[in-house]
Design an enzyme around this catalytic site. Structure first.
Site, short mmCIF file in Angstrom:
data_model
loop_
_atom_site.label_atom_id
_atom_site.label_comp_id
_atom_site.label_asym_id
_atom_site.label_seq_id
_atom_site.Cartn_x
_atom_site.Cartn_y
_atom_site.Cartn_z
N ARG A 1 69.15 121.49 7.31
CA ARG A 1 67.73 121.45 6.95
C ARG A 1 67.15 122.86 6.95
O ARG A 1 67.64 123.74 7.69
CB ARG A 1 66.96 120.56 7.94
CG ARG A 1 67.05 119.08 7.61
CD ARG A 1 66.51 118.22 8.72
NE ARG A 1 67.38 118.24 9.88
CZ ARG A 1 67.05 117.78 11.09
NH1 ARG A 1 65.85 117.29 11.29
NH2 ARG A 1 67.91 117.84 12.09
N HIS B 1 25.35 131.12 -11.88
CA HIS B 1 24.07 130.65 -11.36
C HIS B 1 24.21 129.25 -10.78
O HIS B 1 23.80 128.98 -9.65
CB HIS B 1 23.04 130.66 -12.50
CG HIS B 1 21.69 130.17 -12.09
ND1 HIS B 1 21.32 128.85 -12.20
CD2 HIS B 1 20.64 130.82 -11.53
CE1 HIS B 1 20.08 128.71 -11.74
NE2 HIS B 1 19.65 129.89 -11.34
N ARG C 1 14.46 133.85 -0.84
CA ARG C 1 14.16 134.35 -2.18
C ARG C 1 12.86 133.74 -2.65
O ARG C 1 12.78 132.53 -2.85
CB ARG C 1 15.28 133.95 -3.14
CG ARG C 1 16.55 134.76 -2.99
CD ARG C 1 17.69 134.10 -3.73
NE ARG C 1 18.07 132.91 -3.00
CZ ARG C 1 19.31 132.61 -2.61
NH1 ARG C 1 20.29 133.41 -2.90
NH2 ARG C 1 19.56 131.50 -1.94
N ARG D 1 12.41 138.10 1.02
CA ARG D 1 12.62 139.12 -0.01
C ARG D 1 11.47 139.07 -1.00
O ARG D 1 11.13 138.00 -1.53
CB ARG D 1 13.93 138.86 -0.75
CG ARG D 1 14.17 139.90 -1.85
CD ARG D 1 15.50 139.75 -2.51
NE ARG D 1 15.54 138.60 -3.40
CZ ARG D 1 16.59 138.26 -4.13
NH1 ARG D 1 17.70 138.96 -4.03
NH2 ARG D 1 16.57 137.21 -4.92
N GLU E 1 21.58 146.74 -2.69
CA GLU E 1 22.31 146.06 -3.76
C GLU E 1 22.90 147.03 -4.75
O GLU E 1 23.73 146.66 -5.56
CB GLU E 1 21.35 145.13 -4.52
CG GLU E 1 20.80 144.01 -3.68
CD GLU E 1 19.52 143.47 -4.29
OE1 GLU E 1 19.56 142.44 -4.96
OE2 GLU E 1 18.46 144.11 -4.08
N GLY F 1 23.09 143.06 -0.06
CA GLY F 1 23.24 141.96 -1.01
C GLY F 1 24.56 142.16 -1.74
O GLY F 1 24.61 142.85 -2.75
N THR F 2 25.60 141.57 -1.18
CA THR F 2 26.94 141.91 -1.69
C THR F 2 27.21 141.31 -3.06
O THR F 2 28.12 141.76 -3.74
CB THR F 2 28.02 141.48 -0.70
OG1 THR F 2 27.77 140.13 -0.30
CG2 THR F 2 28.01 142.38 0.52
N ASN F 3 26.44 140.31 -3.50
CA ASN F 3 26.64 139.81 -4.86
C ASN F 3 26.35 140.91 -5.87
O ASN F 3 27.20 141.28 -6.68
CB ASN F 3 25.69 138.64 -5.17
CG ASN F 3 26.04 137.41 -4.38
OD1 ASN F 3 27.04 137.38 -3.66
ND2 ASN F 3 25.22 136.39 -4.50
N ASP F 4 25.12 141.43 -5.82
CA ASP F 4 24.75 142.45 -6.78
C ASP F 4 25.54 143.73 -6.54
O ASP F 4 25.94 144.41 -7.50
CB ASP F 4 23.25 142.74 -6.71
CG ASP F 4 22.47 141.73 -7.55
OD1 ASP F 4 23.08 140.73 -7.96
OD2 ASP F 4 21.28 141.95 -7.80
N CYS G 1 23.80 139.64 3.27
CA CYS G 1 23.15 138.39 2.88
C CYS G 1 23.61 137.90 1.52
O CYS G 1 22.93 137.13 0.87
CB CYS G 1 21.63 138.53 2.89
SG CYS G 1 21.00 139.70 1.69
#
Lengths: 844, 844
Positions: free
Chosen positions: B79, B425, B531, B587, B714, B735-738, B800
């Site tokens: 095995r 989105h 927001r 914000r 951002e 703001g790690t997205n932007d 955030c």
């Protein structure tokens, strides 16, 4: 002496006296120099920046002591003396010391008329400039007796100020000095000079000088002289002279030419005095090392030199003067290089609207691309092409431009847009093409009516003639008078000198053979950025591109792309031939595909017909390809990796063109640049692909060639990861336009609406699309450069954004260790000179 | 011993033997542990990763020596034993050693049928798995005599391989070992295990064990046992047992339940053996410190333990097991914390589609927001609201969503989109709301027809019932079976333990009272990002916003904004009341104004009617406000500075709400955050403005309050200039997205079209919108944090973006010295646990 002046608050200007530009201003220093040249300068006293500042604050020094320098009952003038004459300053005030008593004395000596005139002028000037009394109260028509006018003026003074006109010369002088000191501190004056680059704490000095009244029986008069033409820089003796006669106000006296064959000239009339004047001016030229304009009097046959300033000059004259001074051995060459503001070259290299001619301005906008152009208004690119075909110059007037307008812009002599800022599409492309352009203009385009409404409400229609002045940012009605470009001996000499010391490379951004020819004409050392996408908008290619975009599957796409190959190949062959072995850096395809599709319904319908596909399919594809943020979308290397056929075709075209072009001259070593990289793996993938194409072309042709593959650094991440990216790249070229957009999170196309307000409010010290933001974007450049070089010491570093032509940005790039900058062809001379100036500034 | 095994190429598994997971794999190590527990494990030999690798390369060791370990003529199993059982591996091969001679011997001992069965099985397995002969050749139907089948199989083997079936057990074993070693090195196996996180050089060990045939006259059989339910984690004795009888193939034998009251259970039938089995399993649980599943045989009444593995378990069971083990004192609490994958919590906190129920999948997409939801299809937000009003659950099906769909999303139980990626989105908002969501699904929406086409071509229309599984990324036809969320004792206990050791704050991103209540429910320590713009899309507010946008001049704009003030104030009062003194970070208004305007013609026409303005004016304004790259346009602080009335109104609403909410409870200290900053001057300007509003409100009301003003980082530039920006900020929240969008030059809305391909090709190791790019974006976080803290040591640092809920990103933030992370409410438990695990991992 130093101590004396510190104690007294003023300094006598003599051969040996502690006078400095930084403490007393340029005029004071210049007067000291004239004295050192033994020129007959009347007694002069300088008041330092520090003392003037204290005067403005209310302090006062011993005026009587100052007056004593000038002996018994002098008449004095006060003139401003700041560090840089361009910073402005209060107007001169003359004849200080005039009072009732001096009036009588002068009347006895030179006649009542002269005495009254001098007194009246002083009361007027003093009242208006020192006491701020309304000037209208002191206007008298010529019929009034001068003596009555003096009395009336003194009454007006009393009524307005509540006091008698001051009779004490010390009081007069003290008030004059204080008012001039305060004027300098005023908000408007401060803003005006700061706009011209003065620091916030710029100081004002004052110069007090004994009047040379030049009254009497001998030869008396006053005049100015200079030895070059201020507009062209051509040598000669230029100036005027006004002879003083008791009967006539010197102001109203007819001026006679200084130098001329005519009997009415001063030269003919007073040859010895004339020679003395010219010699004095020549002496100044040699010893002050510049062309000077002298202000002089002839006082009973004696020459007095009152003042000297640098001859005001156009950019063109400035260049010629600098070169001539160096050729005459008066200044070294590197100083000539430093004397010509690099930016001024742009003015010289375009035909331009005559700045002195009358101009009918009908719209104001942003000066986006310098030079003047005149032609018939067109509103569409196709109309522009039609005009070009008929050989008629036209001005393309658009709300804004898009890539599909590029052909129209090429066909136009100038571009005028309603929207956009200095880095809008229209502005960037126009600068690149060297087409004069005004953007964001105060016009309103009425698409339906086919008219454009001007500032004054007038409407123009297609075919009406308009001139645009891209240097001034104006549109003018009809055909304005133009001046030709000046690429003369002086320009060429200066640029030779500049190139001989320059240690930073300058290349041009050039996409077309026309651009490339212009780049060579401007002595670019290669092409630093050849944007290949513009090639796809031309002629049949757009159709093929669209077929490629609508291809069903890989095979159809490959087939469409294959049809582009020979077109691209011949593009590159032509570019390589023009550049004759100079490096050509070709950026692979960059824009999002939707730029090649029509943006309106009619265009979609035409496209559907052309492709023989249903409109719904065409609309759907256009919709699918549209992006929320095209700048941050599927473009550059992302497109290259997703549709590898495009880059493969381009690489093949480049290599085949390389082989072809190398046959007939120096071996071509093309540079291939990958756009919009953000990760090293992107570079690895494209490198593998392109190396593969190179191997295939070598195999097929049996020919050998080399090439350099590099990366365009446009994303902050590429700069941060430059160490690993440089491992696969022969060069890194920083695209500072996009890098600025991403570092700020700011689209140059959308920034126009608030950038002006932002700069005016000081939110941004400068438009970062115009002047490199050295703090933010600049740090990324430094990080990228340092990390790239560390991991790959032989890495070539370049900047190829609009900033490549900006002198401040060039200085930054040189300091950061870059190898070259690349900018639009018309800015190449600016960049060459700016780069040379950095070296020149280090000499000595 | 060590030396022996090195020389021999294998190691006998005994109490004392050099067996390690990293050298021999988990199964070998586990077997050694069973031996150490004195459990009756058949003789076992382990072959190391290294030896298996050499086997694959063609090397072979002394198989005869290995066989000798097992005594005279053994039958053996082999095995796989890799480091992690999840990484897969070749299937087990049993009964190695079967040949003609053993067949005769076994026939004599246990009957011909049994001997033939064992031999046939071995020939089949060996041929197919070792010699890769087509499996179909060895399929015999039940009617064939087993002896004939063995002969036919051997003939088939000869025909296919050209050789007789090997009779030498050493040859058999050698070939088995080598084929298993090679299978591990195959490309597919490698890719599969790497997809599960195996390193490129993951090794395979093999375990050779004496078969426990369990044949004879005493009690014989085989079975499995475990002490928890794998789905729920509930304790019990679970398992099956198959009794061996010579007449029936063990495979086909009916299995009997192990533990049951029924007479047919093993427990009833063999109580002593049953007790032995349960005791052995309990022993394993205590000493191996986990719930184990034992594989055993009863060999003539004797228990043999062949193998033990961790009980496979659902996320839910895993959590309960970990807590129970800790409560039983078997493992410490911090180990329980570490045993529950933080991400698994999201599954527990949503109702979900039963993973075991049959599912009619009609579309596949991206799992964007976990959980299951079932409802009627709607295509518009207004239809969703209408359904909600009628109390009918609905699923919003859209091509993609835009801010104007937010109300519709709120009204729906699930969202399904045709376009978009994990950070589109729809995905971001749905996760924020905790609404299950599948994006980028294989559907086609036909707007005109009002239908959606599924994978199989079927069309559904509005009102049809659909289930979406946001955990699996699927849409299911009709109503699927659902499981309720599990926020039970076990979950609450684990989270209490986690919070007791956690040293990184966790807040929630919450815009509405519903969000805020959810945030508190999930024990967020405050709101890290509220927001405010979503508030303007609700009800009448959109109308007022639009009136504001169309205002003629400042007064009209001010008046429209004034009408928003009471609405905003009541929003904030409600939020503050719900949060009961916990920090709330608000914000300021961020999106571009055009998001508030209709995007189609019909909307424009309706708006023109509503505003009583000409359509052309409305269209022109919409056009004027539209942007090329809205992400990089006139939004955030740029809008705040250009139209200061907006931020002034918001600041006033916040302060007035602060006073109101502080009356009835703990003093509220609001945090105000400025979005999209790229220069310190922006912060200075807004700070001055907001301080002014605070002073005014204090004056008007006589009430006092404090607040903290901070900056949302951002843009890359804000991170680079964090030192000077921090001088005016109480906190920096990244703001790690932007920031990711700008660092990569990549729009999250547009990245969907190629992100999957990019990650699959390894261009990006992960989707940077999903897992923080520690190399690029992360460096900007580190730079920003270090520079900010250096210039302002008390600065609060936070993240955030969506990454705030990602365990890897949380680890990065903690290491970089951040104070808290903020994420959508549903991810708060994940973040709390992930943060605790970082501490737990440091214990000991």
């Amino acid at each position: 002496m130093q101590q004396d002046s510190d104690i007294l608050g003023f300094t006598r200007v003599r051969r040996v006296a502690p006078i400095g530009i930084a403490t007393h201003g340029g005029r004071a220093k210049c007067l000291q120099r004239l004295i050192r040249l033994d020129l007959p300068v009347p007694e002069t006293v300088a008041i330092s920046f520090d003392m003037v500042h204290r005067l403005a604050e209310g302090e006062l020094f011993d005026i009587a002591a100052l007056l004593r320098v000038f002996g018994e009952r002098p008449l004095l003038s006060v003139r401003p003396s700041s560090e840089d004459p361009d910073w402005g300053g209060p107007g001169a005030i003359l004849n200080i010391g005039m009072n009732d008593q001096r009036q009588s004395e002068l009347a006895a000596k030179y006649g009542q008329h002269t005495a009254d005139r001098l007194y009246l002028e002083f009361v007027q000037t003093y009242s208006v400039n020192v006491e701020r009394v309304d000037a209208e109260l002191f206007e008298f028509d010529g019929s009034v007796d001068l003596g009555d006018a003096v009395r009336a003026a003194k009454v007006a003074y009393l009524e307005e100020t509540g006091e008698d006109f001051p009779q004490d010369p010390a009081v007069q002088l003290g008030q004059v000095l204080r008012s001039m000191a305060r004027a300098w501190e005023g908000t408007t004056a401060r803003l005006l000079r700061q706009a011209k680059g003065a620091p916030a704490d710029a100081g004002l000095g004052l110069v007090v000088q004994a009047m040379s009244l030049a009254l009497g029986d001998g030869e008396c008069g006053h005049g100015v002289v200079q030895l070059v033409d201020g507009e062209t820089g051509a040598p000669g003796t230029y100036g005027t002279y006004k002879r003083h006669t008791p009967a006539i106000d010197p102001h109203n006296a007819p001026s006679m030419p200084l130098a001329s064959e005519s009997e009415k000239s001063f030269q003919y009339d007073q040859p010895e005095l004339f020679r003395a004047i010219v010699e004095a001016t020549q002496l100044c030229r040699h010893r002050l090392r510049d062309e000077m304009e002298l202000k002089f009097t002839i006082d009973n046959g004696e020459l007095r030199v009152l003042d000297a300033i640098r001859v005001p000059r156009s950019s063109r004259a400035g260049l010629r003067v600098a070169v001539q001074l160096a050729e005459d051995g008066i200044i070294p060459r590197h100083e000539a290089i430093l004397r010509v503001p690099a930016r001024s070259l742009t003015e010289l290299l375009h035909p331009r609207v005559d700045p002195l001619a009358r101009r009918a301005v009908v719209a104001h906008g942003i000066a986006a691309s310098p030079g003047g152009a005149c032609g018939r208004i067109v509103f569409t690119s196709s109309a522009a092409q039609a005009h070009e075909a008929r050989g008629e110059a036209c001005i393309l007037v658009r709300r804004e431009t898009a890539p599909e307008d590029i052909r129209g812009m090429h066909s136009s002599v100038g571009v005028l847009t309603e929207r956009g800022g200095v880095t809008s599409h229209a502005a960037v492309i126009a600068r690149g093409m060297g087409v004069p352009c005004v953007v964001g203009a105060s016009i309103r385009i009425n698409t339906r009516a086919g008219t454009v409404t001007l500032e004054d409400g007038r409407e123009l229609k297609e075919g009406d003639i308009l001139t645009i002045d891209g240097t001034a940012g104006e549109a003018l009605m009809g055909e304005a008078k133009m001046l030709p470009p000046a690429k003369d001996h002086w320009y060429l000499t200066l640029m030779d000198w500049a190139d001989s010391i320059r240690d930073l490379g300058v290349r041009a951004n050039a996409d077309t053979p026309t651009d490339a020819a212009m780049a060579r004409d401007f002595k670019a050392e290669g092409i630093g950025l050849c944007r290949t996408e513009h090639m796809f908008f031309e002629g049949d290619r757009l159709t093929v591109m669209r077929e490629m975009i609508f291809a069903d599957g890989n095979n159809d796409r490959r087939e469409a792309i294959a049809r582009l190959l020979p077109m691209q190949r011949s593009d590159f062959i032509e570019l390589f031939r023009i550049m004759e072995g100079l490096p050509v850096c070709i950026r692979l395809f960059d824009p999002p595909l939707h730029e090649f599709l029509p943006s309106d319904r009619r265009g979609a319908r035409e496209l559907a017909d052309a492709l023989d596909r249903p409109l719904s399919e065409v609309t759907r594809r256009i919709e699918w390809l549209s992006e929320f943020n095209p700048m941050l979308g599927m473009r550059g290397v992302r497109l290259g990796i997703t549709f590898p056929e495009i880059y493969e075709m381009q690489a093949r075209a480049i290599f085949e063109a390389t082989i072809e072009a190398s046959k007939s001259g120096r071996a071509v070593v093309p540079e291939i640049m990958i756009p919009l990289v953000s990760a090293k793996r992107e570079v690895e993938l494209v490198k593998t692909q392109i190396d593969g194409v190179a191997a295939a072309v070598r195999n097929e042709t049996g020919a050998d060639f080399t090439y350099r593959l590099g990366v365009m650094v446009e994303t902050p991440r590429a700069a941060l990861r430059a160490d690993e990216i440089a491992q696969h790249a022969a060069f890194l070229s920083f695209g500072t336009n996009d890098l600025t957009q991403m570092t700020y999170g700011l689209s140059r196309d959308d920034a126009g609406r608030f950038m002006n307000a932002y700069v005016q409010q000081g939110v941004f010290p400068e438009d970062p699309f115009h002047t490199l933001d050295t703090e933010g974007v600049g740090e990324l450049l430094e990080i990228g450069a340092a990390r790239g070089r560390k991991s790959s010491p032989n890495l070539t570093l370049a900047v190829c954004g609009e900033h490549g032509g900006n002198p401040e940005s060039i200085a930054f790039c040189r300091a950061a260790g870059f190898d070259y900058v690349s900018c639009s062809p018309f800015r190449v001379p600016v960049a060459r000179l700016a780069a040379a100036q950095l070296v020149a500034a280090e000499i000595k």
